[in-house]
Scaffold this active site. Sequence first.
Site, PDB file in Angstrom:
ATOM      1  N   TYR A  17       0.859  -1.404  -0.065  1.00 47.10           N
ATOM      2  CA  TYR A  17      -0.030  -0.030  -0.011  1.00 47.10           C
ATOM      3  C   TYR A  17       0.866   1.307  -0.032  1.00 47.10           C
ATOM      4  CZ  TYR A  17      -4.104  -3.079   0.147  1.00 47.10           C
ATOM      5  OH  TYR A  17      -4.876  -3.725  -0.172  1.00 47.10           O
TER       6      TYR A  17
ATOM      7  N   ARG B  51       1.437   1.773  -3.825  1.00 44.22           N
ATOM      8  CA  ARG B  51       0.478   2.477  -4.329  1.00 44.22           C
ATOM      9  C   ARG B  51       0.200   3.652  -3.925  1.00 44.22           C
ATOM     10  NH1 ARG B  51      -4.441  -1.168  -4.068  1.00 44.22           N
ATOM     11  NH2 ARG B  51      -5.140   0.373  -5.827  1.00 44.22           N
TER      12      ARG B  51
ATOM     13  N   GLN C 123     -15.389   2.601  -6.291  1.00 44.10           N
ATOM     14  CA  GLN C 123     -14.495   1.542  -5.422  1.00 44.10           C
ATOM     15  C   GLN C 123     -13.134   1.746  -5.513  1.00 44.10           C
ATOM     16  OE1 GLN C 123     -16.074  -2.501  -7.392  1.00 44.10           O
ATOM     17  NE2 GLN C 123     -16.748  -1.031  -8.782  1.00 44.10           N
ATOM     18  N   ASN C 124     -12.775   2.971  -6.194  1.00 48.36           N
ATOM     19  CA  ASN C 124     -11.327   3.121  -6.225  1.00 48.36           C
ATOM     20  C   ASN C 124     -10.868   3.936  -4.786  1.00 48.36           C
ATOM     21  OD1 ASN C 124     -11.917   2.369  -8.810  1.00 48.36           O
ATOM     22  ND2 ASN C 124     -11.747   4.533  -9.430  1.00 48.36           N
TER      23      ASN C 124
ATOM     24  N   HIS D  60     -14.747   1.037  -0.958  1.00 50.23           N
ATOM     25  CA  HIS D  60     -13.507   0.371  -0.639  1.00 50.23           C
ATOM     26  C   HIS D  60     -12.442   1.169   0.230  1.00 50.23           C
ATOM     27  CE1 HIS D  60     -14.934  -2.793  -3.929  1.00 50.23           C
ATOM     28  NE2 HIS D  60     -15.803  -2.643  -2.881  1.00 50.23           N
TER      29      HIS D  60
ATOM     30  N   ALA E 100     -13.198   5.302 -21.074  1.00 53.94           N
ATOM     31  CA  ALA E 100     -13.898   6.269 -20.097  1.00 53.94           C
ATOM     32  C   ALA E 100     -13.485   7.747 -20.447  1.00 53.94           C
ATOM     33  CB  ALA E 100     -13.306   5.969 -18.888  1.00 53.94           C
TER      34      ALA E 100
END
Length: 234
Positions: free
Chosen positions: A58, A61, A93-94, A111, A220
Amino acid sequence: MAPSTHGNLVLLTGAGISAESGLRTFRDADGLWENHRVEEVATPEAFRRDPALVYRFYNERRRSLATVQPNAAHRALARLERAWQGPFLLVTQNVDDLHDRAGSRQLLHMHGELLKGRCLACGAVQAWPGDMDQDSRCPTCQRAPVRPHIVWFGELPLDMDRIYDAVERCDVFVAIGTSGHVYPAAGLVQAVAPGTRTLELNLEPSLVASAFGEARTGRATDLVPAFVDELLGG
Ligand code: APR
């Protein structure tokens, strides 16, 4: 029937909306789950077994957020929210902060969020912009380490009561950039009332595409601004 800008609008986004900003999705080729086993980094068991590995995953990220910017799709949804005159909710959800940075405010991160930490003792959730490890102490209670404020597999997503309440009342439900693999998000389209307009915008038909009244395929950054123009102009 196209609603006016007074209708009740709920949008759900997934990793596909951030892909063109440079963040990897989970399940596409070279996606995050191709390079990592979910159960090694994204479960409570993984965190108990090897917290250092989970913190590292994490941290990487979180650091990657500094290298990316919101794209035209994130910006179009923020523009839509500003122009919309009825109830509006963006559910993502990001765990990145690209919707926030684009200006979305009626936003729920079901999330969790990479840029927050949660205390393992008192549960306080706070901004956590830098790295995190076993020695990181909760600024509120000073008692315990913090964990990433991320909903791991086997844990309950956040704000589900508010989300179901909005989905059940909406006139239009739109899912963008999500593969339809992960529940409960993938099942939200089934929770709409009869007569609700449902639309999927994704690079390819998702696993649950057949549950939508309409599905458009493409990138998108093309589909979302065009859809927003259509909704606001119609
Ligand atoms: N434009 C639109 N859609 C895209 C684009 C793009 N540029 N690039 C990829 N996609 C689509 C893919 O075709 C795929 O259907 O986005 C979807 C991404 O799917 P996933 O990687 O499965 O991501 P997501 O649906 O958000 O995953 C749900 O799974 O492990 C987790 O918790 C994690 O929130 C995540 C959840």
